[in-house]
Design an enzyme around this catalytic site. Structure first.
Site, short mmCIF file in Angstrom:
data_model
loop_
_atom_site.label_atom_id
_atom_site.label_comp_id
_atom_site.label_asym_id
_atom_site.label_seq_id
_atom_site.Cartn_x
_atom_site.Cartn_y
_atom_site.Cartn_z
N GLU A 177 42.03 78.82 82.04
CA GLU A 177 42.43 78.19 80.76
C GLU A 177 42.94 76.76 81.01
O GLU A 177 43.90 76.55 81.77
CB GLU A 177 43.51 79.04 80.07
CG GLU A 177 43.74 78.60 78.64
CD GLU A 177 44.68 79.53 77.88
OE1 GLU A 177 44.65 80.75 78.12
OE2 GLU A 177 45.45 79.02 77.05
N LYS A 194 51.85 86.70 75.79
CA LYS A 194 50.56 86.33 76.39
C LYS A 194 50.69 84.97 77.07
O LYS A 194 50.17 84.73 78.17
CB LYS A 194 49.47 86.31 75.30
CG LYS A 194 48.06 86.07 75.81
CD LYS A 194 47.69 84.62 75.96
CE LYS A 194 46.26 84.46 76.44
NZ LYS A 194 45.91 83.06 76.75
N ASP A 218 48.08 92.44 92.13
CA ASP A 218 47.28 93.18 91.15
C ASP A 218 47.76 92.81 89.74
O ASP A 218 48.77 93.33 89.26
CB ASP A 218 47.48 94.67 91.46
CG ASP A 218 46.71 95.58 90.53
OD1 ASP A 218 46.29 95.12 89.46
OD2 ASP A 218 46.55 96.76 90.87
N HIS A 235 46.42 71.17 74.02
CA HIS A 235 45.38 72.12 74.39
C HIS A 235 44.01 71.45 74.33
O HIS A 235 43.21 71.56 75.25
CB HIS A 235 45.45 73.31 73.43
CG HIS A 235 44.59 74.45 73.84
ND1 HIS A 235 44.95 75.30 74.87
CD2 HIS A 235 43.40 74.87 73.38
CE1 HIS A 235 44.00 76.19 75.02
NE2 HIS A 235 43.05 75.96 74.13
C1 MEV Z 1 47.58 80.37 74.70
O1 MEV Z 1 46.89 80.82 75.81
C2 MEV Z 1 49.04 80.79 74.76
C3 MEV Z 1 49.87 80.46 73.54
O2 MEV Z 1 49.28 81.03 72.36
C4 MEV Z 1 51.22 81.08 73.77
C5 MEV Z 1 52.16 81.04 72.56
O3 MEV Z 1 51.69 81.03 71.43
O4 MEV Z 1 53.38 81.09 72.81
C6 MEV Z 1 49.98 78.99 73.29
#
Ligand code: MEV
Length: 433
Positions: free
Chosen positions: A85, A275, A291, A388
């Site tokens: 990513e 995430k 792992d 991003h």
């Molecule tokens: C993207 O990989 C992760 C985010 O969505 C985490 C978040 O929203 O805190 C930017």
């Protein structure tokens, strides 16, 4: 629909590829070239990778990046991260630098206990089973001596075995619930071998000592390790949050805390919030040959340990001090498994100055906290897309097969323009006339 194939694993590597090309690909030459392109020219190295799993046909690359300037307990680290990513490593590096100038990250290992269970059924009386367990417990431990002696010499081994009555949840279901200290090893093989030996001894002894039938269902470690915990934290005066991107630190701190509080009470947000944390954690886990599926499973279970899925990080503002921290379970190893086999894992561990498992737990927790800080900082200020899409620009340019010259021009152009897929397409078209 293709026919099923039997004995696939016994075919040679080229026979396997041949079958795949003939069965699934229209342009066989193209597919064959691609598969071969990713083979390593060093046959020994390729063979090592071939033998990690069954039916290897080629290698699947992920970038290995590094995030420098991580100050953890006043020691500087450059953290290796394997991830696809675009924005993750950049965000980690930015957060590292931000906090290096504000006291750095503080991390501590709270506990290191691992868990394994022998799941079995018993159709007799529980009191009788319990008496039998207490009698046989020393033998369960002594009969694992061959497996445990090395670990014991280094200070680890079996911590305890308990009999757990689960028959209220499932008819006749009981467990031997065992706890372990596996030091610098993740310990999966050690734990599973101990458990299988417990089961053998338990079953054999039960034959003569118990009236009811005792049957072993399975023996396996648990990836839920709520007592293998690490905590990482950053803190500073609210006014010290002021920086190039944060002009109003009070407002920033307030909104940042609100974002964390939302993830604490709202599972839909908590999952995405966590995430983002796992973006940092998994990348280091992969780079260091651990792992990531085990860690993912354990971490998310921990996030819902009180019955509702919630945030893994927390934030307070007390007496004008901003504090942001994470507490997570991490069962990691820096010896055994891939750590002595995969050349890039060895490289990554050396880059981290060959950490103990406890040190690695701290580094990984910090990577998760840094990632979450970066995400929340963007989300509550500029929005996530700005950074991003800037990082994603190169991927879009590659989709359009931009030349180096085009890339240089367009990277410059998008320093002051918003990156979207269509804006990039238009800019490329303009350049190409
Ligand atoms: C993207 O990989 C992760 C985010 O969505 C985490 C978040 O929203 O805190 C930017």
């Amino acid at each position: 629909m293709p026919n099923a194939i039997s004995g696939f694993s016994k075919l040679s590597k080229s026979e396997k590829i041949e079958w795949l090309l003939n069965t699934y690909f229209t342009d066989k030459d193209k597919a064959w070239t691609l598969v071969k392109q990713y083979w390593n020219t060093d046959n020994k190295l390729q063979k090592l990778h071939d033998e990690f799993i069954e039916n290897t046909i080629t290698n699947y690359y992920l970038p290995l990046g590094v995030a420098p300037n991580f100050s953890i307990n006043n020691r500087l680290y450059t953290i290796p991260m394997a991830i696809e990513e675009s924005s993750v490593v950049a965000a980690a590096s930015k957060a590292a630098k931000f906090w290096k100038d504000r006291g750095g990250f503080k991390a501590e290992v709270i506990s290191t206990e691992k868990i394994g269970q022998v799941h079995f059924t018993y159709n007799g009386n529980f009191e009788e089973l319990n008496r039998f367990f207490e009698t046989v417990k020393p033998k369960l431990i002594s009969e694992t001596q061959d497996i445990t002696k090395n670990m014991q010499r280094r200070g680890g081994g079996i911590l305890d075995i308990q009999l757990r009555n689960k028959s209220n949840a499932l008819k006749n279901y009981y467990q031997l619930h065992a706890t372990f200290e596996t030091l610098d090893a993740m310990g999966a093989n050690f734990i599973n071998s101990c458990l299988e030996q417990f089961a053998k001894t338990f079953k054999a002894e039960a034959k003569t000592a118990l009236v009811g039938d005792l049957d072993i269902v399975m023996c396996i470690l648990s990836n839920y390790v709520p007592n293998c915990l690490v905590r990482a934290e950053v803190s500073c005066k609210v006014e010290d949050l002021k920086s190039k991107d944060i002009s109003n630190p009070e407002l920033f701190a307030k909104k940042f805390k609100q974002a964390v509080n939302i993830a604490e009470v709202e599972p839909y947000r908590a999952v995405t919030h966590n995430k983002g944390i796992m973006n940092g954690i998994d990348a280091v886990i992969l780079a260091t040959g651990n792992d990531f599926r085990a860690v993912e499973a354990g971490v998310h279970a921990y996030a819902s340990k009180d019955g509702t899925y919630t945030s893994l990080t927390h934030c307070t503002i007390d007496n004008s001090i901003f504090k942001f921290w994470i507490e997570i379970p991490l069962a990691l190893g820096t010896v055994g498994g891939l750590t002595s086999l995969h050349p890039l894992v060895k490289f990554s561990l050396e880059l981290l100055e060959n950490p103990t498992a406890k040190e690695l737990m701290k580094i990984v927790a910090v990577a998760g906290l840094a990632q979450n800080f970066g995400a929340l900082k963007s989300l509550t200020t500029t929005g996530i897309q700005e950074g991003h899409m800037k990082m994603h620009l190169m991927n879009i340019l590659n989709q359009f097969e931009a030349t180096s010259e085009e890339k240089t021009k367009l990277v410059e152009h998008f320093k002051t323009n918003t990156v979207t897929h269509s804006a990039v397409a238009e800019a490329i078209e303009n350049i190409r006339g």
